[in-house]
Design an enzyme around this catalytic site. Structure first.
Site, PDB file in Angstrom:
ATOM      1  N   ARG A 180    -126.494 -59.857  -9.775  1.00  0.00           N
ATOM      2  CA  ARG A 180    -127.401 -59.203 -10.603  1.00  0.00           C
ATOM      3  C   ARG A 180    -128.510 -58.357  -9.059  1.00  0.00           C
ATOM      4  O   ARG A 180    -129.238 -58.168  -9.267  1.00  0.00           O
ATOM      5  CB  ARG A 180    -127.510 -61.153 -10.652  1.00  0.00           C
ATOM      6  CG  ARG A 180    -127.679 -61.453 -12.027  1.00  0.00           C
ATOM      7  CD  ARG A 180    -127.794 -62.799 -12.497  1.00  0.00           C
ATOM      8  NE  ARG A 180    -129.835 -62.361 -12.632  1.00  0.00           N
ATOM      9  CZ  ARG A 180    -130.242 -62.856 -13.059  1.00  0.00           C
ATOM     10  NH1 ARG A 180    -130.374 -64.726 -12.226  1.00  0.00           N
ATOM     11  NH2 ARG A 180    -132.003 -62.609 -13.230  1.00  0.00           N
ATOM     12  N   CYS A 239    -135.060 -66.421  -6.057  1.00  0.00           N
ATOM     13  CA  CYS A 239    -133.955 -66.056  -7.142  1.00  0.00           C
ATOM     14  C   CYS A 239    -134.903 -65.246  -8.265  1.00  0.00           C
ATOM     15  O   CYS A 239    -134.930 -64.478  -7.535  1.00  0.00           O
ATOM     16  CB  CYS A 239    -133.600 -66.713  -7.271  1.00  0.00           C
ATOM     17  SG  CYS A 239    -134.289 -68.386  -7.595  1.00  0.00           S
TER      18      CYS A 239
END
Length: 282
Positions: A180, A239
């Site tokens: 990611r 995040c």
């Protein structure tokens, strides 16, 4: 003795009947927002309350915010009092994901000025493996008053992150998975990639095979290698939505590297503005 980062299952077991200790179940699933509450009703630690990530630990999403905006701190403080948390309480938070969600409430309590909060190391999985008690009985709660002492310096806004990256006064650590971070896959957010200048440390790297955190000295060595000559106070964690980033912050605190901060909006907020720089790859 008080606990401010992690607590072992054995240490918590010895305090289950202590009225000054408050246990809060933070189980949650990004794929099914009600699964954590369902699992709580099926069985939880004795006397544990339940905190829902979306309903209790976040505020409403807007067009400019990320997926889990910070909660209204006044409303959260009221909830904490309703859950029986006072300023004297030792709070223990847990989940079934290695602390990925419990870390959010750990950070929120510290941000409200409450340092006596610890994540159950190994969570409910290790607790059950040890044969310690689980119940379906709801706790009998004596509501009290929780007085917040908000530490606004504990988090940065998108604008502050952008400015401090530009003047190189911070280092940004992204807790998402490597694929990611590199922008190879993006199962949740509409844009793939990472904040230009951020480095990657998946929060899972903080855990051993047992689901417990690595020893403090091992964590310290790994983070010191990652941050180089930066001081912990110059480190900012992010995040996807500001939740699992707290895991890296917790790991640094447990390792004695104190004072790092949170970019609360994280990637899902960053990409709301197309003028903010992004990158792909390593």
């Amino acid at each position: 003795m008080s606990y401010s980062t992690l607590i072992s299952a054995d240490a918590l077991r010895a305090q289950l009947d202590n009225p000054d200790w408050i246990i809060i179940d933070c189980r949650f699933s990004l794929a099914d927002a009600e699964l954590g509450a369902k699992n709580y009703r099926r069985g939880h630690l004795p006397n544990a309350r339940y905190a829902h990530l979306d309903k209790d630990l976040s505020s409403a999403i807007t067009s400019q915010k990320g997926r889990h905006p910070l909660p209204d701190f006044r409303a959260l403080s009221q909830k904490l009092g309703n859950w029986g948390v006072s300023n004297r309480s030792q709070v223990v938070v847990y989940d079934d994901a290695g602390g990925a969600f419990a870390g959010r409430l750990w950070w929120l309590l510290r941000t409200l000025g409450h340092d006596k909060v610890a994540v159950l190391d190994g969570g409910i999985k290790l607790w059950q493996k040890k044969g310690y008690p689980i119940t379906t009985a709801l706790p009998v709660i004596q509501a009290t008053t929780f007085r917040p002492y908000l530490q606004e310096s504990f988090w940065l806004t998108a604008g502050q992150v952008q400015n401090r990256l530009a003047d190189r006064s911070i280092s940004l650590i992204d807790a998402r998975t490597p694929e990611r971070y590199r922008g190879e896959v993006e199962p949740i957010d509409p844009v793939a990639g990472h904040v230009r200048g951020a480095v990657n440390r998946p929060f899972q790297a903080n855990l051993a095979g047992s689901g417990e955190f690595l020893p403090p000295e091992q964590l310290r060595k790994q983070f010191e290698t990652l941050i180089g000559d930066r001081s912990p106070e110059q480190i900012v964690h992010m995040c996807g939505s500001g939740v699992t980033a707290c895991h890296n912050l917790l790991a640094m605190e447990h390792a004695g590297l104190k004072g790092s901060k949170l970019y609360a909006g994280s990637w899902s907020e960053w990409i709301r503005n197309k003028n903010r720089p992004i990158a792909k790859g390593k």
